[in-house]
Scaffold this motif. Structure first.
Motif, mmCIF file in Angstrom:
data_model
loop_
_atom_site.group_PDB
_atom_site.id
_atom_site.type_symbol
_atom_site.label_atom_id
_atom_site.label_comp_id
_atom_site.label_asym_id
_atom_site.label_seq_id
_atom_site.Cartn_x
_atom_site.Cartn_y
_atom_site.Cartn_z
ATOM 1 N N ASN A 1 7.535 0.786 -3.738
ATOM 2 C CA ASN A 1 7.442 -0.619 -4.158
ATOM 3 C C ASN A 1 6.055 -0.928 -4.719
ATOM 4 N N GLU A 2 5.039 -0.424 -4.029
ATOM 5 C CA GLU A 2 3.665 -0.661 -4.461
ATOM 6 C C GLU A 2 3.364 0.106 -5.749
ATOM 7 N N ARG A 3 3.886 1.322 -5.822
ATOM 8 C CA ARG A 3 3.615 2.151 -7.005
ATOM 9 C C ARG A 3 4.206 1.533 -8.261
ATOM 10 N N TYR A 4 5.416 0.978 -8.157
ATOM 11 C CA TYR A 4 6.121 0.484 -9.345
ATOM 12 C C TYR A 4 6.202 -1.043 -9.412
ATOM 13 N N CYS A 5 5.566 -1.706 -8.457
ATOM 14 C CA CYS A 5 5.585 -3.184 -8.431
ATOM 15 C C CYS A 5 7.013 -3.710 -8.517
ATOM 16 N N THR A 6 7.847 -3.199 -7.632
ATOM 17 C CA THR A 6 9.257 -3.588 -7.649
ATOM 18 C C THR A 6 9.804 -3.593 -6.228
ATOM 19 N N ASN A 7 11.071 -3.901 -6.090
ATOM 20 C CA ASN A 7 11.792 -3.772 -4.827
ATOM 21 C C ASN A 7 12.839 -2.686 -5.024
ATOM 22 N N ILE A 8 12.588 -1.498 -4.475
ATOM 23 C CA ILE A 8 13.487 -0.378 -4.785
ATOM 24 C C ILE A 8 14.861 -0.510 -4.136
ATOM 25 N N TRP A 9 15.000 -1.458 -3.205
ATOM 26 C CA TRP A 9 16.337 -1.675 -2.643
ATOM 27 C C TRP A 9 17.228 -2.383 -3.665
ATOM 28 N N LYS A 10 16.591 -3.124 -4.575
ATOM 29 C CA LYS A 10 17.345 -3.752 -5.657
ATOM 30 C C LYS A 10 17.290 -2.908 -6.928
ATOM 31 N N ASP A 11 16.118 -2.358 -7.198
ATOM 32 C CA ASP A 11 15.915 -1.517 -8.378
ATOM 33 C C ASP A 11 15.937 -0.053 -7.925
ATOM 34 N N GLN A 12 17.149 0.479 -7.724
ATOM 35 C CA GLN A 12 17.295 1.737 -6.999
ATOM 36 C C GLN A 12 17.036 2.993 -7.845
ATOM 37 N N GLN A 13 16.606 2.826 -9.068
ATOM 38 C CA GLN A 13 16.349 4.000 -9.894
ATOM 39 C C GLN A 13 15.220 4.863 -9.328
ATOM 40 N N TYR A 14 14.358 4.253 -8.506
ATOM 41 C CA TYR A 14 13.221 4.996 -7.955
ATOM 42 C C TYR A 14 13.507 5.596 -6.573
ATOM 43 N N LEU A 15 14.633 5.245 -5.971
ATOM 44 C CA LEU A 15 14.945 5.742 -4.633
ATOM 45 C C LEU A 15 14.870 7.264 -4.505
ATOM 46 N N PRO A 16 15.381 8.029 -5.480
ATOM 47 C CA PRO A 16 15.331 9.494 -5.330
ATOM 48 C C PRO A 16 13.926 10.060 -5.171
ATOM 49 N N GLU A 17 12.911 9.305 -5.590
ATOM 50 C CA GLU A 17 11.550 9.815 -5.475
ATOM 51 C C GLU A 17 11.117 9.988 -4.024
ATOM 52 N N ILE A 18 11.840 9.351 -3.098
ATOM 53 C CA ILE A 18 11.538 9.556 -1.680
ATOM 54 C C ILE A 18 11.668 11.033 -1.324
ATOM 55 N N VAL A 19 12.661 11.711 -1.930
ATOM 56 C CA VAL A 19 12.880 13.123 -1.603
ATOM 57 C C VAL A 19 12.438 14.076 -2.714
ATOM 58 N N THR A 20 12.061 13.531 -3.865
ATOM 59 C CA THR A 20 11.571 14.413 -4.933
ATOM 60 C C THR A 20 10.050 14.353 -5.098
ATOM 61 N N GLU A 21 9.417 13.281 -4.556
ATOM 62 C CA GLU A 21 7.978 13.128 -4.693
ATOM 63 C C GLU A 21 7.256 13.003 -3.339
ATOM 64 N N LEU A 22 7.870 12.304 -2.397
ATOM 65 C CA LEU A 22 7.187 12.018 -1.134
ATOM 66 C C LEU A 22 7.483 13.046 -0.046
ATOM 67 N N GLU A 23 8.752 13.319 0.206
ATOM 68 C CA GLU A 23 9.150 14.257 1.277
ATOM 69 C C GLU A 23 9.737 15.519 0.650
ATOM 70 N N THR A 24 8.869 16.311 0.046
ATOM 71 C CA THR A 24 9.287 17.525 -0.654
ATOM 72 C C THR A 24 9.196 18.734 0.271
ATOM 73 N N PRO A 25 9.852 19.842 -0.074
ATOM 74 C CA PRO A 25 9.712 21.066 0.735
ATOM 75 C C PRO A 25 8.266 21.501 0.901
ATOM 76 N N ALA A 26 7.460 21.365 -0.145
ATOM 77 C CA ALA A 26 6.060 21.789 -0.069
ATOM 78 C C ALA A 26 5.285 20.975 0.967
ATOM 79 N N ILE A 27 5.513 19.667 0.987
ATOM 80 C CA ILE A 27 4.829 18.804 1.955
ATOM 81 C C ILE A 27 5.298 19.122 3.365
ATOM 82 N N ILE A 28 6.594 19.364 3.510
ATOM 83 C CA ILE A 28 7.166 19.689 4.819
ATOM 84 C C ILE A 28 6.612 21.020 5.326
#
Length: 344
Positions: A266-293
Motif C-alpha cells: 500500500n505504501e509502495r504504490y499509494c493504493t489499497n491493494i485489497w481493492k486494487d488487487q493487481q499488486y497482491l501477487p507481489e507478496i509472494v513474488t517480491e516480499l516472501e520469496t524462496p531466497a528470503i526464506i
C-alpha cells in the motif's frame, strides 16, 4: 544433519464461493458432509502438492469452539468439562482419510500428518477468563488429551507424527492467573497420549516469553517460535536450555502477517491493494520469496543448528486473500528449504 521437516500451522483460505457462514453451518448440522469434506480435502491436497511434509488438516472452524462445543455437551462428558473418549473427535481427520488413502496408494508410504489442538490454557481462558480454578483447568487438559488420544487411535490411512498444542495466550494474555507449576502440569496432562504414542509434541506460542514452561514439560519436545515476522524472538531463546531439556525448535521462516505485508505494498504504490488487487501477487513474488526464506533459515541454523526440527510459515494462512497466493507461499517455503539443504 538431521532432516528439517516442513510443516504448516493449519488454517487456510476457503475456496471462492464458499463462505465462513456456510462452513460453520455445515459443521453444525453435518447435513452437507460431501461438499464440506471436498472443501477440506482440496485444501489439504494443496498443502501436499505445495511440498508440505507434515501437513495440518485445514482449520476452518473456530479454534476454541471446535473443542468447546463438545466439552460443553453434557451427553459427551462423564463429568463437567471432562469429555468422553468416544466423543473426542476431530472431524477434519475423518475427511482427510480419503486424501491419505490416495497418497498411500500412489506413493506406497503412509502420509505423516500434523494435528493442532487448542490447549487447555486457551480453552480455560475462553470459558472462565482470569478466575483461577485449578481443578477445572486440569479437566480441560484431560479433555484435550482425549481428543489427541482418540485421533491417534482412529487414524487409518495416515500417521499423526506431530501434535501441536496451540497456546497463543501464554506470554501475552494478562488475564492468565495460573502459575508456572499449574501450566506445566496442565500441558503435561494434555500431551500424555501424544508422547506415549511416539509423536513429536509441539507447542505453538505467539510469544516465546515463557517458552521455558514448555521446555520443563516432560511430554513436550518442540517449541514453536514465530520468528519470520519477529526475528527478535530468537534472542529470547537460550540454546543451552534447549540442549539441557532435550527440546527442539519449530521456527517460522515465512511471514504470515498478511495485513502488514499488504501495508508495505500500500505504501509502495499509494493504493489499497485489497481493492486494487493487481499488486497482491507481489507478496509472494517480491516480499516472501524462496531466497528470503532460505536466508532466514540459514541465519537461524547458524545460531541453533540441529536443534531446529520443524520449519514453515509463522502462523496459519486463513486470513490470506485466496488459495492461490497461499499455495504459492507454501511452494516458496518448500523451495527455500530445498535451496537451504543444497547449500549445506
Amino acid at each position: 544433519m538431521d532432516e528439517i521437516i516442513f510443516d504448516d500451522i493449519g488454517s487456510y483460505p476457503l475456496p471462492e464461493g464458499v463462505s465462513k457462514e456456510w462452513v460453520r453451518n455445515a459443521f453444525k448440522t453435518r447435513a452437507e458432509d460431501e461438499k464440506l469434506f471436498t472443501v477440506i480435502n482440496d485444501a489439504f491436497q494443496q498443502k501436499i502438492d505445495a511440498g508440505v511434509e507434515a501437513p495440518t488438516y485445514p482449520q476452518y472452524q473456530d479454534m476454541n469452539e471446535q473443542f468447546l462445543k463438545v466439552i460443553r455437551d453434557s451427553n459427551c462428558c462423564d463429568s463437567p468439562f471432562e469429555v468422553k473418549l468416544e466423543c473426542a473427535r476431530i472431524e477434519e481427520l475423518e475427511a482427510i482419510e480419503k486424501v491419505a488413502k490416495a497418497y498411500k496408494e500412489h506413493f506406497g508410504e503412509t502420509l505423516k500428518v500434523r494435528i493442532c489442538v487448542t490447549g487447555p490454557t486457551e480453552l480455560y481462558l475462553k470459558e472462565f477468563g482470569g478466575t483461577r480454578y485449578t481443578d477445572i483447568y486440569s479437566l480441560f487438559a484431560k479433555s484435550v488429551n482425549n481428543f489427541v488420544r482418540n485421533s491417534m487411535r482412529s487414524a487409518k490411512h495416515f500417521k499423526i507424527a506431530t501434535v501441536s498444542i496451540d497456546e497463543p495466550s501464554i506470554g501475552l494474555n494478562p488475564e492468565l492467573a495460573f502459575d508456572e507449576n499449574d501450566i506445566i502440569s496442565a500441558l503435561t496432562d494434555a500431551s500424555k497420549a501424544a508422547s506415549k504414542w511416539g509423536a513429536d509434541v509441539e507447542i505453538h506460542l505467539h510469544s516465546p516469553l515463557y517458552y521455558n514452561f514448555a521446555c520443563e514439560t516432560p511430554t513436550i519436545n518442540v517449541i514453536g517460535v514465530e520468528s519470520a515476522g519477529t526475528p527478535s524472538y530468537l534472542e529470547l531463546i537460550d540454546k543451552k536450555m534447549l540442549e539441557n531439556t532435550d527440546s527442539f525448535l519449530r521456527l517460522g521462516i515465512a511471514r504470515t502477517d498478511i495485513f502488514s505485508l499488504a501495508g508495505v505494498l500500500n505504501e509502495r504504490y499509494c493504493t489499497n491493494i485489497w481493492k486494487d488487487q493487481q499488486y497482491l501477487p507481489e507478496i509472494v513474488t517480491e516480499l516472501e520469496t524462496p531466497a528470503i526464506i532460505t536466508k532466514r533459515l540459514k541465519l537461524a541454523y547458524r545460531r541453533f543448528g540441529n536443534l531446529i526440527k520443524y520449519v514453515g510459515p509463522d502462523c496459519g494462512l486463513g486470513a490470506w486473500p485466496n488459495q492461490r497466493i497461499a499455495f504459492i507461499l507454501l511452494s516458496n517455503v518448500a523451495q527455500g528449504i530445498r535451496d537451504f539443504r543444497e547449500s549445506l
